[in-house]
Write an enzyme that holds these catalytic residues in place. Structure first.
Site, PDB file in Angstrom:
ATOM      1  N   ARG A   1      44.791  35.139  43.758  1.00  0.00           N
ATOM      2  CA  ARG A   1      44.242  36.505  43.842  1.00  0.00           C
ATOM      3  C   ARG A   1      43.353  36.540  45.074  1.00  0.00           C
ATOM      4  O   ARG A   1      42.369  35.800  45.169  1.00  0.00           O
ATOM      5  CB  ARG A   1      43.435  36.857  42.584  1.00  0.00           C
ATOM      6  CG  ARG A   1      42.603  38.115  42.762  1.00  0.00           C
ATOM      7  CD  ARG A   1      41.910  38.596  41.503  1.00  0.00           C
ATOM      8  NE  ARG A   1      42.841  39.216  40.576  1.00  0.00           N
ATOM      9  CZ  ARG A   1      42.487  40.078  39.623  1.00  0.00           C
ATOM     10  NH1 ARG A   1      41.223  40.436  39.485  1.00  0.00           N
ATOM     11  NH2 ARG A   1      43.378  40.592  38.819  1.00  0.00           N
TER      12      ARG A   1
ATOM     13  N   ASP B   1      43.616  54.281  37.550  1.00  0.00           N
ATOM     14  CA  ASP B   1      42.916  53.043  37.895  1.00  0.00           C
ATOM     15  C   ASP B   1      41.597  53.456  38.555  1.00  0.00           C
ATOM     16  O   ASP B   1      41.386  54.648  38.861  1.00  0.00           O
ATOM     17  CB  ASP B   1      43.786  52.198  38.853  1.00  0.00           C
ATOM     18  CG  ASP B   1      43.215  50.813  39.138  1.00  0.00           C
ATOM     19  OD1 ASP B   1      42.293  50.379  38.413  1.00  0.00           O
ATOM     20  OD2 ASP B   1      43.689  50.167  40.105  1.00  0.00           O
TER      21      ASP B   1
ATOM     22  N   CYS C   1      44.750  49.641  33.812  1.00  0.00           N
ATOM     23  CA  CYS C   1      44.813  48.176  33.890  1.00  0.00           C
ATOM     24  C   CYS C   1      43.492  47.517  33.511  1.00  0.00           C
ATOM     25  O   CYS C   1      43.475  46.348  33.165  1.00  0.00           O
ATOM     26  CB  CYS C   1      45.252  47.755  35.288  1.00  0.00           C
ATOM     27  SG  CYS C   1      44.096  48.196  36.600  1.00  0.00           S
TER      28      CYS C   1
HETATM   29  N1   CP Z   1      43.730  44.271  35.164  1.00  0.00           N
HETATM   30  C1   CP Z   1      43.267  43.148  35.735  1.00  0.00           C
HETATM   31  O1   CP Z   1      43.915  42.531  36.584  1.00  0.00           O
HETATM   32  O2   CP Z   1      42.060  42.768  35.274  1.00  0.00           O
HETATM   33  P1   CP Z   1      41.152  41.613  35.909  1.00  0.00           P
HETATM   34  O3   CP Z   1      40.680  42.103  37.252  1.00  0.00           O
HETATM   35  O4   CP Z   1      40.012  41.469  34.916  1.00  0.00           O
HETATM   36  O5   CP Z   1      41.955  40.363  36.036  1.00  0.00           O
HETATM   37  N1  NVA Z   2      42.786  48.425  41.896  1.00  0.00           N
HETATM   38  C1  NVA Z   2      41.894  47.497  41.249  1.00  0.00           C
HETATM   39  C2  NVA Z   2      42.604  46.758  40.175  1.00  0.00           C
HETATM   40  C3  NVA Z   2      41.760  45.784  39.416  1.00  0.00           C
HETATM   41  C4  NVA Z   2      42.522  45.026  38.362  1.00  0.00           C
HETATM   42  C5  NVA Z   2      41.316  46.556  42.283  1.00  0.00           C
HETATM   43  O1  NVA Z   2      42.058  46.107  43.165  1.00  0.00           O
HETATM   44  O2  NVA Z   2      40.124  46.268  42.224  1.00  0.00           O
END
Ligand code: CP
Ligand code: NVA
Length: 308
Positions: free
Chosen positions: A109, A224, A264
């Protein structure tokens, strides 16, 4: 030793469209089965290890992958760049090459899809995108599972995305193409999703500026946060532009009577969604969050289990 250690047969999951529609449908079905058999006690990933590189915060992604590996008999290593040499300047590709020589998969990530592609090129094991600035494919596996188990096949349905054309929206766009449903995106000008992704989705995806037109008779409403991780400096401007795209009771009433609401998470009640909708009877956000675990398990089995 070849200069590129990533053999062509290694599969990566950096975006939803890295898998075929049939493979994705298979993952959703597999995830549903794993959810039913969650206490089977089987350990198909015994001895397997997943390295998890988290350059950004996470609750659901981190916990679901860690628990999934534990329940499948394997092990997950949480690696923050702060704690490893990556944070002191060791190149990402070198890090990936070393991790892939010891581990069976890499989850990453960060805020760069192109860096994730670099990791995949340097890796001899599958690489999974746990969110980038451009895509969030693992989220979509859980979202699709949630729709299928609540309402059946999503093919031919109408989904309305309200708000920012962000990473999660991009993965919904790919899902619309691959699962053959209509995605109406209501976003203000300046917050459009990537034009190339929209074009690739053809007639499945429509940019609709008017939130009410997007929600009309929809089967599912999704939103979101208005400010994604890394965009905090733009928060005031974003809130100004995105306020008319809030999901509230009035908007939900325009959708079908049995329409679902998804997010999400993490959510900001009173911003992109009202507490009434988020905590109301049409919201499936907690089922959606739990389904991250079951979807992750299906993905890990697909990518990490030794093939016979
Ligand atoms: N939805 C999601 O990816 O949540 P986190 O940022 O908590 O992993
Ligand atoms: N769009 C958000 C999603 C988090 C799971 C972000 O990138 O922060």
């Amino acid at each position: 030793m070849p200069s590129d250690p990533s053999p062509s047969k290694i599969r990566h999951f950096l975006k939803l469209s890295d898998f075929s529609a049939d493979e994705l449908r298979g993952l959703v079905t597999r995830a549903s089965g794993l959810k039913q058999d969650r206490h089977s006690g089987e350990r198909p990933l015994a001895g397997r290890t997943l390295a998890m590189l988290f350059g950004k915060s996470s609750t659901r992604t981190r916990v679901s992958f860690e628990v999934a590996m534990a329940q499948l008999g394997g092990h997950a290593l949480f690696l923050s760049p702060r704690d490893i040499q990556l944070g002191r300047g060791e190149p990402l590709a070198d890090t990936a090459r070393v991790l892939s020589s010891m581990c069976d998969g890499i989850l990453i990530r960060n805020d760069s899809q192109s860096e994730q592609e670099q990791v995949a090129r340097a890796s001899a094991v599958p690489v999974i995108n746990g969110l980038s600035e451009r895509h969030h494919p693992c989220q979509l596996l859980a979202d699709l599972l949630t729709f299928f188990e609540s309402r059946g096949d999503i093919q031919g349905r109408v989904v309305a995305w309200l708000g920012d054309g962000n990473n999660v929206c991009h993965s919904w766009i790919e899902a619309a193409r691959l699962f053959e449903f209509t995605l109406r995106i209501a976003c203000p000008a300046g917050h459009d999703p990537d034009a190339a992704l929209v074009t690739a989705a053809g007639r499945r995806v429509k940019i609709v500026r008017d939130p009410q037109a997007a929600a009309e008779r929809a089967d599912l409403i999704v939103t979101d946060v208005w400010t994604s991780m890394g965009q905090e400096a733009e928060k005031v401007r974003r809130h100004g532009a995105l306020a008319p795209f809030q999901v509230n009771r009035t908007l939900m009433n325009l959708a079908k009577a049995d329409a679902l609401f998804m997010h999400c998470l993490p959510a900001h009640r009173g911003e992109e969604v009202t507490a009434e909708v988020m905590d109301g009877p049409q919201s499936v956000v907690w089922q959606e969050a739990e389904n991250r675990l079951h979807a992750q398990k299906a993905l890990l089995l697909f990518l990490l289990r030794p093939q016979p």
